[in-house]
Design a protein around this motif. Structure first.
Motif, PDB file in Angstrom:
ATOM      1  N   ALA A 141      41.374 -32.417   7.530  1.00 39.35           N
ATOM      2  CA  ALA A 141      40.586 -32.058   8.711  1.00 39.35           C
ATOM      3  C   ALA A 141      39.285 -32.837   8.762  1.00 39.35           C
ATOM      4  N   LEU A 142      38.671 -33.058   7.610  1.00 39.50           N
ATOM      5  CA  LEU A 142      37.404 -33.775   7.563  1.00 39.50           C
ATOM      6  C   LEU A 142      37.593 -35.257   7.872  1.00 39.50           C
ATOM      7  N   LYS A 143      38.663 -35.853   7.406  1.00 40.26           N
ATOM      8  CA  LYS A 143      38.932 -37.258   7.729  1.00 40.26           C
ATOM      9  C   LYS A 143      39.167 -37.427   9.227  1.00 40.26           C
ATOM     10  N   ARG A 144      39.889 -36.483   9.813  1.00 38.24           N
ATOM     11  CA  ARG A 144      40.153 -36.555  11.242  1.00 38.24           C
ATOM     12  C   ARG A 144      38.867 -36.334  12.042  1.00 38.24           C
ATOM     13  N   ALA A 145      38.032 -35.424  11.570  1.00 39.32           N
ATOM     14  CA  ALA A 145      36.756 -35.171  12.249  1.00 39.32           C
ATOM     15  C   ALA A 145      35.860 -36.403  12.195  1.00 39.32           C
ATOM     16  N   GLU A 146      35.865 -37.116  11.071  1.00 36.92           N
ATOM     17  CA  GLU A 146      35.062 -38.337  10.960  1.00 36.92           C
ATOM     18  C   GLU A 146      35.517 -39.378  11.972  1.00 36.92           C
ATOM     19  N   LEU A 147      36.817 -39.565  12.096  1.00 34.80           N
ATOM     20  CA  LEU A 147      37.341 -40.524  13.074  1.00 34.80           C
ATOM     21  C   LEU A 147      36.987 -40.093  14.490  1.00 34.80           C
ATOM     22  N   PHE A 148      37.057 -38.798  14.756  1.00 29.99           N
ATOM     23  CA  PHE A 148      36.708 -38.288  16.084  1.00 29.99           C
ATOM     24  C   PHE A 148      35.246 -38.573  16.408  1.00 29.99           C
TER      25      PHE A 148
END
Length: 380
Positions: A141-148
């Motif tokens: 979730a954190l990796k996806r949030a960073e990309l977002f």
């Protein structure tokens, strides 16, 4: 009651790899007292604040002020765990985390469906999830949030060139321009995720941050750069520019306290050090306007946001004692702690009784700000 000290202090203030020695004639007051008694008082105040959130601040769905989407809930989780890490297993935290998980979106953001505050909600949620991450449960979730978040940054992907006053910034989404407050939240999230000054998105953000400083020839190439010239920061140079503190007689954008501390912290995260003229100019504004009675330039508006930003920035800068414009040294951790303790309500909460601007009539939000600020106030 004031306590005079007839000694000269020699202070070493360190910023990100740089030590600055400052000499000042002491003339402080009893609010600067430090030591075990202060630590006990902070712990007592923190416990009362956490008890308020746990017993009265949470809704049945796990949220704290759920109408704000993920934002206030994330700040409350972060505030509790920053002061009491062992609370990670408490039902209050677990229920709040389930609420935050319900805001995970398909695009990687963490926000209420249809929200106009996607950067803000996601950025503060990242801080809470990083602090709550156990056994890698939030790694994906954190990796996806960073990309977002990086995808939302105003850069070439939005058709912005480096010469554009919006370039590198982050905004809410409800206005078609970025601002320093959202950019500082964005940088907080990238910092919490382990990104250093070499990160491309952080360096892009620095370009925007420098354009919000009232300082000419040091990165601010806008028409506002030299019109105030006090080294402080304002809200945004984009889309015509805006300062929440208004315009000066010369047509400049007035600096104010909360944005200046946000700007200082952002510059530090981007790798600027104490000998950099932009950091020095910001510190000069901070010395000239030092106050715990108000948010300089804004009065009581955003006062608790200011307290939190003040504490986080000075801690990041490694400042322990700060001289004001008159040369009086301030042990800011003790002074802020005693200020917040004195303002705590009978039920353990905090609330801005003089201004509810920017939701500071919300006890959950203001209690989170206060607990986060107090976490930086414990004597080192």
């Amino acid at each position: 009651m004031y306590r005079l000290i007839a000694v000269t202090l020699c202070l070493t203030i360190s910023f990100t790899g740089f030590a600055l020695t400052v000499h000042a004639q002491s003339g402080g007051d009893s609010r600067s007292d430090t030591g075990p008694a202060l630590a006990v008082a902070i712990d007592r105040s923190v416990n009362r604040g956490i008890d308020f959130l746990q017993s009265r601040g949470q809704a049945a769905d796990g949220s704290f002020s759920g109408e704000t989407g993920a934002a206030v809930t994330a700040l409350c989780v972060d505030a509790i765990l920053k002061n009491r890490p062992q609370a990670i297993h408490d039902p209050v935290i677990q229920n709040a985390l389930k609420y935050l998980e319900s805001k995970f979106q398909g695009d990687g953001g963490i926000y209420e469906t249809g929200s106009l505050h996607q950067n803000y909600e996601t950025s503060v949620a990242v801080g809470a999830l990083v602090r709550s991450n156990r056994d890698g449960q939030y790694d994906s979730a954190l990796k996806r949030a960073e990309l977002f978040l990086k995808g939302m940054q105003w850069d070439e992907g939005e058709g912005a060139e480096t010469s554009d006053t919006a370039y590198g910034g982050a905004g809410y989404g409800k206005h078609k321009r970025p601002d320093l407050s959202n950019t500082s939240f964005f940088l907080d999230a990238l910092h919490d995720l382990g990104n250093g000054p070499e990160d491309e998105a952080i360096q892009k953000a620095l370009k925007f941050v420098l354009r919000t400083q009232n300082l000419s020839d040091e990165g601010n190439d806008t028409d506002f750069a030299g019109k105030v010239g006090d080294g402080g920061f304002y809200y945004t140079p984009a889309a015509g520019g805006q300062s929440m503190a208004g315009e000066s007689d010369s047509g400049g954008l007035r600096s104010y306290g909360s944005m200046t501390y946000a700007g200082l912290r952002s510059m530090i995260y981007a790798g600027l050090t104490a000998d950099d003229p932009r950091v020095q100019a910001a510190m000069e504004f901070i010395r000239n306007t030092y106050s715990l009675e108000s948010n300089p330039g804004m009065g009581n508006a955003g006062l608790y946001y200011y307290y939190h930003t003040f504490a986080k920035a000075l801690d990041a800068a490694g400042v322990e004692v700060l001289d004001d414009a008159a040369g009086n040294p301030h042990a800011w951790r003790a002074e802020l702690a005693n200020t917040l303790i004195a303002q705590q309500q009978d039920d353990g909460s905090w609330v801005n009784k003089k201004s509810d601007r920017w939701m500071e009539g919300d006890r959950q939000l203001v209690t989170a700000y206060s607990l986060l600020a107090l976490a930086y106030c414990r004597p080192n």
